[in-house]
Design an enzyme around this catalytic site. Sequence first.
Site, PDB file in Angstrom:
ATOM      1  N   LYS A  73      14.065  57.696  74.380  1.00 11.32           N
ATOM      2  CA  LYS A  73      14.239  57.867  75.956  1.00 11.32           C
ATOM      3  C   LYS A  73      13.865  59.248  76.285  1.00 11.32           C
ATOM      4  CE  LYS A  73      15.418  55.253  79.680  1.00 11.32           C
ATOM      5  NZ  LYS A  73      15.563  53.548  79.770  1.00 11.32           N
TER       6      LYS A  73
ATOM      7  N   GLY B  75      16.392  47.372  94.120  1.00 15.36           N
ATOM      8  CA  GLY B  75      15.025  48.135  94.095  1.00 15.36           C
ATOM      9  C   GLY B  75      14.191  47.241  93.111  1.00 15.36           C
TER      10      GLY B  75
ATOM     11  N   TYR C 264      15.542  43.646  93.638  1.00 15.79           N
ATOM     12  CA  TYR C 264      14.524  42.809  94.668  1.00 15.79           C
ATOM     13  C   TYR C 264      13.979  41.721  93.980  1.00 15.79           C
ATOM     14  CZ  TYR C 264      10.374  41.694  97.166  1.00 15.79           C
ATOM     15  OH  TYR C 264       9.408  41.044  97.903  1.00 15.79           O
TER      16      TYR C 264
HETATM   17  P1  NAD Z   1      14.988  51.360  91.092  1.00 16.73           P
HETATM   18  O1  NAD Z   1      15.289  52.675  91.121  1.00 16.73           O
HETATM   19  O2  NAD Z   1      13.704  50.817  91.499  1.00 16.73           O
HETATM   20  O3  NAD Z   1      16.252  50.467  91.892  1.00 16.73           O
HETATM   21  C1  NAD Z   1      17.540  51.068  91.843  1.00 16.73           C
HETATM   22  C2  NAD Z   1      18.151  50.675  93.353  1.00 16.73           C
HETATM   23  O4  NAD Z   1      19.683  51.013  93.190  1.00 16.73           O
HETATM   24  C3  NAD Z   1      17.397  51.542  94.521  1.00 16.73           C
HETATM   25  O5  NAD Z   1      16.999  50.697  95.414  1.00 16.73           O
HETATM   26  C4  NAD Z   1      18.486  52.511  94.731  1.00 16.73           C
HETATM   27  O6  NAD Z   1      18.384  52.931  96.299  1.00 16.73           O
HETATM   28  C5  NAD Z   1      19.722  51.927  94.609  1.00 16.73           C
HETATM   29  N1  NAD Z   1      21.034  52.315  94.121  1.00 16.73           N
HETATM   30  C6  NAD Z   1      21.151  53.856  93.856  1.00 16.73           C
HETATM   31  N2  NAD Z   1      22.499  54.010  93.672  1.00 16.73           N
HETATM   32  C7  NAD Z   1      23.300  53.146  94.268  1.00 16.73           C
HETATM   33  C8  NAD Z   1      24.425  52.793  94.648  1.00 16.73           C
HETATM   34  N3  NAD Z   1      25.384  53.648  94.295  1.00 16.73           N
HETATM   35  N4  NAD Z   1      24.829  51.753  95.342  1.00 16.73           N
HETATM   36  C9  NAD Z   1      23.835  50.740  95.792  1.00 16.73           C
HETATM   37  N5  NAD Z   1      22.707  50.799  95.376  1.00 16.73           N
HETATM   38  C10 NAD Z   1      22.197  52.062  94.801  1.00 16.73           C
HETATM   39  O7  NAD Z   1      15.322  51.203  89.688  1.00 16.73           O
HETATM   40  P2  NAD Z   1      15.181  49.733  88.883  1.00 16.73           P
HETATM   41  O8  NAD Z   1      13.672  49.820  87.911  1.00 16.73           O
HETATM   42  O9  NAD Z   1      15.332  48.544  89.579  1.00 16.73           O
HETATM   43  O10 NAD Z   1      16.369  49.632  87.619  1.00 16.73           O
HETATM   44  C11 NAD Z   1      17.548  49.439  88.020  1.00 16.73           C
HETATM   45  C12 NAD Z   1      18.395  49.519  86.903  1.00 16.73           C
HETATM   46  O11 NAD Z   1      18.086  48.732  85.732  1.00 16.73           O
HETATM   47  C13 NAD Z   1      18.453  51.029  86.225  1.00 16.73           C
HETATM   48  O12 NAD Z   1      20.140  51.245  85.470  1.00 16.73           O
HETATM   49  C14 NAD Z   1      17.553  50.895  84.960  1.00 16.73           C
HETATM   50  O13 NAD Z   1      17.780  51.678  83.917  1.00 16.73           O
HETATM   51  C15 NAD Z   1      17.618  49.536  84.628  1.00 16.73           C
HETATM   52  N6  NAD Z   1      16.600  48.843  84.009  1.00 16.73           N
HETATM   53  C16 NAD Z   1      15.554  48.644  84.499  1.00 16.73           C
HETATM   54  C17 NAD Z   1      14.463  48.060  83.904  1.00 16.73           C
HETATM   55  C18 NAD Z   1      13.111  47.863  84.573  1.00 16.73           C
HETATM   56  O14 NAD Z   1      12.296  47.231  84.205  1.00 16.73           O
HETATM   57  N7  NAD Z   1      12.817  48.604  85.893  1.00 16.73           N
HETATM   58  C19 NAD Z   1      14.487  47.400  82.643  1.00 16.73           C
HETATM   59  C20 NAD Z   1      15.773  47.865  81.877  1.00 16.73           C
HETATM   60  C21 NAD Z   1      16.814  48.237  82.562  1.00 16.73           C
END
Ligand code: NAD
Length: 354
Positions: free
Chosen positions: A80, A183, A187
């Site tokens: 990472k 997010g 979504y």
């Molecule tokens: P993102 O940043 O697009 O979305 C995260 C959302 O959470 C944002 O809209 C943000 O405003 C909101 N947020 C932040 N703090 C918050 C809180 N305290 N309460 C409520 N909402 C809050 O990130 P993402 O890509 O959707 O990833 C979300 C999680 O999933 C992360 O932990 C990421 O590591 C994990 N993840 C993502 C992927 C991927 O494909 N994007 C894959 C595996 C794991």
Amino acid sequence: MSLFEMPEFDAHEQVVFGHDPASGLKAIIAIHSTALGPAAGGCRMWVYASTTEAVRDALRLSRGMSYKNAMANLPFGGGKSVIIGNAQKSKTQALFEAFGKFVDSVGGRYIAAEDVGTTTADMENVSHKTRYVSGLNRRPGEAGGDPSPKTALGVHLGIKAAAKFRLGRSDLQGLSVAIQGVGGVGYHLCRLLTEEGARVYAADVRPAAVERVRDEFKAMGVPVETVLSQEVDVVAPCALGAILNAQSIPVMRARIVAGAANNQLAEDKDGLALQQADILYAPDYVINAGGIISATREYAGGASEAQVNTEIEAIPARLTEIFERARRESRTTNAVADQLARERIGSASQRRVA
Ligand code: NAD
């Protein structure tokens, strides 16, 4: 405290610091294990309170990637990277190109992709300076591109498996799900769940994100402060890590926790607290592997989107196996998953030595 004494240090193979004064890049690449192949994992851009916090995060997240890739049967190890900076204000093409050079400097031992705070467009800039990157723009039908919808697909299927195991439900009609963070992943998860008749409650620190899912999917907004304690069937953490802890677990009323966020348990013992509260926990790195499956297949080349979806469709069976074994052996689901992942990595290491 030195790196080797940090509790998050777990025999990581390599930790590298990168600095480029011209672009302002301050970044860390943590390679936990390459036993199964090059270390694959996303790049997080975040405002860390200190460099130590950034190192801790990189160590923790990279180990999680080793486990995630092993459990998804991918020929990749775990790594990472983190960029210390404000993703809303400090992004430039030069920053990501400098990061690309930094990734290139470890010679293919680490392969980057997007994570919290970074996007497909950022990875395109990274690709100007290195070929060791995925999560780039792709044509329809081909594997790859934004991993978030693929992660959401795996989480959606994982929620169905958990609902079947814990609640005896064969469909999602009327199932109530509270999503923390709508997010990139949240979504799409909201879309998939509401399409199948689930009632979704959404919370996000960005009010516009909640408005969007309210308008598009008729999700109901709930306060950020109470989303984890909603009286629902499922809580789906899709924001940040360490949210399952000594404060949140005692007030949780859901029967299942199944979401995308990495490192949801603040500590391993929180898995036990969930078990004692009779809350079924879907281990995060098993349920959220859809994105890395997509990104690594894109990187390896030659896979179609349909093939990626087929691999993601294996996630629910993997989860069910963990749920069943945990019940049979009276252990936590996180302990069972960790053991399976360590066994896979351990036997690959032994093959490499032999
Ligand atoms: P993102 O940043 O697009 O979305 C995260 C959302 O959470 C944002 O809209 C943000 O405003 C909101 N947020 C932040 N703090 C918050 C809180 N305290 N309460 C409520 N909402 C809050 O990130 P993402 O890509 O959707 O990833 C979300 C999680 O999933 C992360 O932990 C990421 O590591 C994990 N993840 C993502 C992927 C991927 O494909 N994007 C894959 C595996 C794991």
